[in-house]
Design an enzyme around this catalytic site. Structure first.
Site, PDB file in Angstrom:
ATOM      1  N   HIS A 134      66.975 -54.818 114.214  1.00 18.77           N
ATOM      2  CA  HIS A 134      68.119 -55.323 113.442  1.00 18.77           C
ATOM      3  C   HIS A 134      68.815 -54.121 112.783  1.00 18.77           C
ATOM      4  O   HIS A 134      68.791 -53.961 111.561  1.00 18.77           O
ATOM      5  CB  HIS A 134      67.629 -56.320 112.388  1.00 18.77           C
ATOM      6  CG  HIS A 134      68.713 -57.152 111.776  1.00 18.77           C
ATOM      7  ND1 HIS A 134      70.032 -57.126 112.196  1.00 18.77           N
ATOM      8  CD2 HIS A 134      68.675 -58.055 110.748  1.00 18.77           C
ATOM      9  CE1 HIS A 134      70.741 -57.966 111.463  1.00 18.77           C
ATOM     10  NE2 HIS A 134      69.949 -58.537 110.583  1.00 18.77           N
ATOM     11  N   ASP A 225      60.144 -59.165 104.388  1.00 16.19           N
ATOM     12  CA  ASP A 225      61.004 -60.085 105.152  1.00 16.19           C
ATOM     13  C   ASP A 225      60.198 -61.355 105.394  1.00 16.19           C
ATOM     14  O   ASP A 225      58.977 -61.397 105.133  1.00 16.19           O
ATOM     15  CB  ASP A 225      61.409 -59.408 106.482  1.00 16.19           C
ATOM     16  CG  ASP A 225      62.412 -60.226 107.292  1.00 16.19           C
ATOM     17  OD1 ASP A 225      63.023 -61.161 106.742  1.00 16.19           O
ATOM     18  OD2 ASP A 225      62.572 -59.930 108.499  1.00 16.19           O
TER      19      ASP A 225
HETATM   20  N1   CP Z   1      70.087 -60.597 107.114  1.00 14.14           N
HETATM   21  C1   CP Z   1      70.726 -61.291 108.079  1.00 14.14           C
HETATM   22  O1   CP Z   1      70.966 -60.802 109.184  1.00 14.14           O
HETATM   23  O2   CP Z   1      71.089 -62.552 107.726  1.00 14.14           O
HETATM   24  P1   CP Z   1      71.690 -63.686 108.652  1.00 14.14           P
HETATM   25  O3   CP Z   1      70.580 -64.174 109.550  1.00 14.14           O
HETATM   26  O4   CP Z   1      72.166 -64.738 107.693  1.00 14.14           O
HETATM   27  O5   CP Z   1      72.814 -63.114 109.472  1.00 14.14           O
HETATM   28  N1  NVA Z   2      63.051 -61.168 110.826  1.00 11.59           N
HETATM   29  C1  NVA Z   2      64.087 -62.165 110.622  1.00 11.59           C
HETATM   30  C2  NVA Z   2      65.341 -61.518 110.151  1.00 11.59           C
HETATM   31  C3  NVA Z   2      66.469 -62.463 109.859  1.00 11.59           C
HETATM   32  C4  NVA Z   2      67.739 -61.774 109.437  1.00 11.59           C
HETATM   33  C5  NVA Z   2      64.308 -62.921 111.905  1.00 11.59           C
HETATM   34  O1  NVA Z   2      64.372 -62.313 112.970  1.00 11.59           O
HETATM   35  O2  NVA Z   2      64.380 -64.148 111.837  1.00 11.59           O
END
Ligand code: CP
Ligand code: NVA
Length: 308
Positions: A134, A225
């Protein structure tokens, strides 16, 4: 034309330029109503496709607003409503979209989908989250840390919990920007060894410490997270919670970090699971600055992708 696929695939100089540009654009907007465009509109006449195969609040809204502030337009596309969700290949989708739009941001499951999109599109592609990483989030997080505490190089970041996609991008950033990262979590949920080895090869001190209280000692930044990511099966929820409960970021854990340590969470959070509300709403927390900085960081990323 540049693709923004991952932090470990982008040069440290380019990462630094984007973070600095993001801060400059944020400063330039200071006090301006959110719906008004920037003075500079580098995306004037540009169309950006935002594709979501998974839910999103922050990524969707911040990319959409960011494009508009820079003078461009967006179309938000849901994977399941596209032919992509009904058997059309990524390669064909990429070639078709390239005839219509100037930039593609995609949030998807498999990393290979992102890589195929980048390979077959004639326009830049941005990773808006995959099961594996991400990067946009961590660009905003670095920017946020530096706004509050100055350069992140040489600082100690502690990740407590699941060694997931967001953790992976933090490890990439440690390798590229020269900070130390300690992972604390159960062995079954360790970050990918390949990412750890590559960051170490680039000179970052990456430590694995099973004891969360030892891990956070001297931390400048504590991050966590969700314990169950969007790609994790719901059937794994209880097992993950049982494994991760000891890694909750609470007041007792934060007390082991430096007194001026920051706390981050990319959000969405499950309050009182991975982090207590007392920490999320407490004096160390910068979670809403992170969310805001998604906007500024991604504007800089889009400009870099388009060479604007
Ligand atoms: N942190 C983040 O990417 O949030 P969303 O899933 O709301 O886009
Ligand atoms: N680790 C989480 C991040 C969300 C922004 C997911 O992948 O769901």
């Amino acid at each position: 034309m540049n693709n923004f696929l991952d932090i470990d695939k982008t040069s440290p100089a380019d990462l630094r330029a984007m973070i600095d540009n993001a801060r400059a654009m944020k400063t330039a907007r200071n006090g301006r109503p959110k719906g008004t465009p920037d003075d500079e509109r580098p995306l004037d006449g540009h169309m950006v496709a935002l594709i979501f195969e998974k839910p999103s609040t922050r990524t969707r809204v911040s990319f959409d607003i960011g494009v508009r502030q820079m003078g461009g337009q967006t179309m938000v596309l849901s994977g399941s409503e596209m032919q992509l969700g009904h058997g059309e290949t990524i390669a064909d989708t990429a070639r078709v979209l390239s005839r219509y739009v100037d930039l593609i941001m995609i949030r998807t499951y498999e990393e290979q989908t992102l890589l195929d999109m980048a390979e077959y599109a004639d326009v830049p592609v941005i990773n808006g989250l995959t099961n594996r990483s991400h990067p946009c989030q961590i660009m905003a997080d670095i920017m946020t840390f530096e706004e509050h505490r100055g350069p992140i190089a040489g600082k100690k970041v502690v990740w407590s919990g699941d060694g997931n996609n967001v953790c992976a991008s933090f490890i990439h950033a440690a390798g590229q920007l020269g900070f130390d990262l300690t992972f604390t979590g159960p062995e079954t949920l360790d970050p990918e060894e390949k990412f750890v080895a590559e960051a170490r090869a680039r000179g970052a001190a990456i430590t694995i410490e099973r004891d969360p209280f030892k891990a956070v000692q001297g931390a400048d930044l504590v991050v966590t997270d969700t314990w169950v990511s969007m790609h994790d099966p719901q059937s794994a929820r209880e097992r993950r919670h049982n494994q991760l409960r000891g890694y909750q970021v609470n007041d007792a854990l934060m007390a082991q970090a430096r007194p001026d340590a920051l706390f981050m969470h990319c959000l969405p959070a499950h309050r009182d699971d991975e982090a207590t509300s007392s920490v999320m709403d407490g004096p160390h927390s910068v979670i809403f600055d992170e969310a805001e900085n998604r906007l500024h960081a991604q504007k800089a990323i889009m400009r870099w992708c388009l060479g604007k």
